[in-house]
Design a protein around this motif. Structure first.
Motif, PDB file in Angstrom:
ATOM      1  N   ARG A   1       0.859  -1.179   0.000  1.00 11.61           N
ATOM      2  CA  ARG A   1       0.000   0.000   0.000  1.00 11.61           C
ATOM      3  C   ARG A   1       0.896   1.231   0.000  1.00 11.61           C
ATOM      4  O   ARG A   1       1.935   1.246   0.666  1.00 11.61           O
ATOM      5  N   CYS A   2       0.480   2.247  -0.753  1.00  8.95           N
ATOM      6  CA  CYS A   2       1.240   3.498  -0.728  1.00  8.95           C
ATOM      7  C   CYS A   2       0.791   4.315   0.478  1.00  8.95           C
ATOM      8  O   CYS A   2      -0.386   4.619   0.619  1.00  8.95           O
ATOM      9  N   ASP A   3       1.734   4.647   1.343  1.00  7.61           N
ATOM     10  CA  ASP A   3       1.435   5.472   2.515  1.00  7.61           C
ATOM     11  C   ASP A   3       2.106   6.841   2.412  1.00  7.61           C
ATOM     12  O   ASP A   3       2.201   7.556   3.405  1.00  7.61           O
TER      13      ASP A   3
ATOM     14  N   ASN B   1       1.979  12.814   0.397  1.00 12.53           N
ATOM     15  CA  ASN B   1       1.468  13.724  -0.631  1.00 12.53           C
ATOM     16  C   ASN B   1       1.120  13.032  -1.946  1.00 12.53           C
ATOM     17  O   ASN B   1       0.978  13.690  -2.968  1.00 12.53           O
ATOM     18  N   CYS B   2       0.992  11.711  -1.923  1.00 14.35           N
ATOM     19  CA  CYS B   2       0.739  10.993  -3.178  1.00 14.35           C
ATOM     20  C   CYS B   2      -0.761  10.896  -3.453  1.00 14.35           C
ATOM     21  O   CYS B   2      -1.553  10.619  -2.552  1.00 14.35           O
ATOM     22  N   ASP B   3      -1.150  11.123  -4.716  1.00 16.33           N
ATOM     23  CA  ASP B   3      -2.560  10.987  -5.116  1.00 16.33           C
ATOM     24  C   ASP B   3      -3.057   9.555  -4.889  1.00 16.33           C
ATOM     25  O   ASP B   3      -4.252   9.321  -4.791  1.00 16.33           O
TER      26      ASP B   3
ATOM     27  N   HIS C   1       7.079  -0.675  -5.422  1.00 13.44           N
ATOM     28  CA  HIS C   1       7.000   0.787  -5.421  1.00 13.44           C
ATOM     29  C   HIS C   1       5.620   1.246  -5.870  1.00 13.44           C
ATOM     30  O   HIS C   1       4.993   0.603  -6.704  1.00 13.44           O
ATOM     31  N   CYS C   2       5.170   2.378  -5.376  1.00 11.93           N
ATOM     32  CA  CYS C   2       3.933   2.984  -5.842  1.00 11.93           C
ATOM     33  C   CYS C   2       4.137   3.451  -7.281  1.00 11.93           C
ATOM     34  O   CYS C   2       5.117   4.143  -7.566  1.00 11.93           O
ATOM     35  N   PRO C   3       3.233   3.064  -8.214  1.00 14.38           N
ATOM     36  CA  PRO C   3       3.428   3.466  -9.603  1.00 14.38           C
ATOM     37  C   PRO C   3       3.220   4.968  -9.799  1.00 14.38           C
ATOM     38  O   PRO C   3       3.595   5.511 -10.829  1.00 14.38           O
TER      39      PRO C   3
HETATM   40 ZN   LIG Z   1       2.374   6.801  -3.997  1.00 12.25          ZN
END
Ligand SMILES: [Zn+2]
Lengths: 478, 196
Positions: B72-74, B77-79, B91-93
């Protein structure tokens, strides 16, 4: 949710007009025990020279850089095969590069070649694609093809690409086809059409006079797809010569046909369908958001886009191509097309991705008879004939060559030379194939514009090649 | 006598033992229609590759322990903050930050449904699954991706509730250690080596 920036969606532009001057191809077959790969590439290039009445040596003297499409090094068991072919074609020490994007390799090779001319780097380039899928038997071949899936997450699951692909077909079959017998018969009709058109094509590997019931009775590969719903494994080569305007005119001085304008665009999407995220349908010029508002009502389960039923890569390359060339409605603006019919069902999916029909209604392109050379319902010319070559199901799928074969086929109509190329008795004899007694001229009368879609994997790479008679371009400054 | 190729890592270097290739002689290919003239040769080649799972290794190790790991992306500031990835993505794409690894076995046990499927009668060389192979693609609640796997028991259909099973006994440490059965399947019916 995927979002695109304005910068990412801009219509691409070539810095100067680009022309397809000539093209050629080898015979296509399941196996060629008597030929090395270089021999079929020589066949293709020699033919390209013949079509414009120049010697191979003279044609070569114009070539400035080369783009080679060959997907599967492990199939041909030869790394850097590009260097080998380049040397055997006598093109050293010109710069060359290998292109590999799965089933779209041929289209991607044209993409690279066209950009090289458009940028001014070269005035004349060779785009040559080939594939050699006969160095291993079919089971081992299926294993090698499955290596184009994610090797940790997908390939160990049966080592059979059809399985990873067909889960999408299943979703389409049940949601948009509503698992109807009538839809299954429509799919079968595509196979009948493509094997039937292959009968008129001396290059084609699988000419067959079959019926819808023959398709429905062929062995199941992955239900509802049967053996006759699937494309071929082939050996073969195809090439194209792409030039700027000045060189195109010079090279065409003795040519019976004029050079065609060419544009090529590309789109992509994840290697694994598993990773596809939901998004709004990117609209083509002939669509509105309104028409997709009640999708879920009309097709229960149509809850995602692209989900497992659309190919975003195909939609994107069409978006770029239509923006680049001014195409508003492919059915109205084009005269002939070649689509990537890896399976009958993906052929239907492509109709929707590139805007021939709205999403969910691809089947009507077949059922209306529009996709035929001669509409079987009306006896009149089909509105937008597709895959008159026989496509991947009837003609060939020598992966690296396929997208270039399609361009050759479309061009032969725009040049009004289809019958000359495909009807030539000498060619049938040379390929050791019997020209059928009921051979039919499939030339699309008065064709001025065409398109070809080249597609990889589960839609990982898709290209759109647009060809137009230079006197019939849509957008003057394209 | 040859022995299986095996590999371990020490000081971040591969240490290899055994035979990584086997020799088989090549043979001529001749033309039976043409005086048995030479046309080519066979090229036998059997070779073992050394493959790293890198940042996904924990996923494959966890299957053998009966756990389904996701990421999971934590990133603040990521959308895509909060988006769960199954298949596991290192990694978050979106922001390319390193994702957080977490155990989603419970989510899988409670919310897995078949999104689409395919019953495949054919396989390629080196297949180890029983044919026909029932490919299934699984939706989980709160997860935007759709995992591909295979079903060991029962007949697949859209919307069918399924639960994961894991090959904890003699695991292969590959994706085939994860399989699925219809919810409510009895433990005693599970295929050899698999458990919930
Ligand atoms: Zn992300």
């Amino acid at each position: 949710m995927i979002k695109f920036s304005k910068e990412q969606l801009k219509a691409p532009r070539f810095l100067r007009p680009v022309y397809l001057v000539t093209a050629g191809q080898s015979k296509f077959d399941r196996a060629m025990p008597d030929k090395r790969t270089e021999e079929i590439c020589v066949d293709a290039l020699t033919m390209a020279a013949e079509l414009i009445n120049v010697s191979p040596a003279e044609l070569k003297s114009y070539i400035h850089s080369c783009y080679y499409g060959h997907f599967a090094d492990h199939f041909g068991d030869q790394l850097l095969g590009e260097a080998l072919i380049h040397d055997r074609l006598g093109l050293d020490p010109l710069g060359n590069v290998g292109v590999k994007t799965g089933g779209a390799t041929g289209g991607s090779t044209l993409w690279e070649a066209a950009k090289a001319v458009a940028s001014g780097y070269s005035d004349c380039v060779l785009a040559m694609g080939w594939e050699r899928m006969d160095e291993v038997p079919t089971d081992e071949g299926n294993f090698l093809i499955s290596c184009a899936a994610d090797k940790d997450w997908e390939s160990p699951l049966g080592h059979i690409y059809t399985g990873y692909y067909a889960v999408m077909a299943q979703r389409y079959w049940q949601i948009f086809g509503k698992a109807e017998d009538s839809f299954r018969r429509t799919l079968a009709e595509i196979s009948v059409k493509h094997h039937g058109y292959a009968r008129m094509n001396p290059w084609a590997q699988a000419p067959m006079k079959i019926t819808v019931d023959d398709v429905l009775n062929s062995p199941v590969v992955a239900y509802p797809l049967r053996a006759l719903d699937c494309c071929l494994m082939s050996v073969g080569a195809a090439c194209a010569i792409i030039c700027d305007e000045e060189t195109a005119m010079k090279l065409s001085k003795n040519s019976p046909h004029k050079p065609l304008r060419i544009w090529v665009t590309a789109g992509s999407h994840s290697l694994r369908p598993a990773d596809r995220l939901n998004m709004e349908i990117p609209l083509l010029p002939n669509e509105t958001a309104e028409q997709y508002k009640d999708m879920e009502k009309r097709f229960p389960g149509a809850d995602r886009y692209p989900g497992f039923t659309g190919f975003l890569g195909a939609r994107m390359c069409a978006h770029y191509a239509y923006g680049m060339t001014g195409i508003k409605d492919p059915t109205e603006d084009l005269d002939v097309i070649e689509l990537h019919d890896a399976f009958t069902i993906s052929d239907v999916q492509s109709y929707e991705d590139i805007g021939i029909r709205p999403y969910g209604q691809g089947r009507t392109y077949v059922e209306s008879g529009d996709c035929y050379h001669t509409n079987p319902k009306t006896g009149k010319p089909g509105k937008l004939p597709s895959n008159l070559s026989g496509g991947l199901i009837g003609c060939m799928h020598a992966v690296g060559a396929t997208g270039i074969m399609q361009a050759f086929e479309v061009a032969s109509h725009l040049w009004n030379r289809w019958a000359e190329f495909h009807g030539d008795e000498k060619r049938w004899k040379k390929f050791d194939r019997q020209k059928p007694a009921d051979w039919t001229d499939l030339q699309v009368k008065g064709a001025k514009r065409g398109l070809a879609i080249s597609h990889a994997g589960v839609g990982s790479h898709v290209t759109c090649t647009v060809l137009m008679d230079p006197d019939h371009v849509i957008k003057k400054d394209a | 006598m040859s022995r299986f190729a095996d590999v371990y890592v020490k000081n971040n270097k591969y240490r290899i033992n055994g035979d990584f290739h086997h020799m088989t002689p090549n043979l001529p290919i001749r033309d039976a229609d043409n005086g048995m003239k030479l046309l080519g040769v066979t090229n036998p080649r059997e070779m073992t590759y050394i493959h790293s799972y890198g940042g996904e290794a924990v996923f494959f190790e966890s299957l053998s322990q009966g756990k389904l790991m996701a990421t999971r992306c934590d990133s603040k500031n990521c959308d895509s903050k909060g988006v769960i990835y199954q298949p596991f993505r290192i990694h978050c794409p979106d922001c390319l930050g390193k994702n957080t690894i977490f155990d989603m076995t419970d989510i899988a046990k409670k919310t897995s449904k078949i999104y689409t499927f395919m019953v495949c009668e054919r396989s390629g060389a080196f297949n180890i699954l029983e044919k026909p192979i029932k490919f299934i693609n699984i939706e989980f609640e709160g997860v935007p991706t759709i995992l591909m796997s295979y079903m060991s028991l029962g007949e697949p259909k859209f919307g069918l509730k399924v639960v994961p099973i894991f090959k904890k006994q003699d695991p292969s440490y590959t994706i085939v250690d994860l399989s699925w059965v219809p919810a409510g399947t009895d433990k005693k019916d599970l295929p050899n080596g698999f458990s919930f």
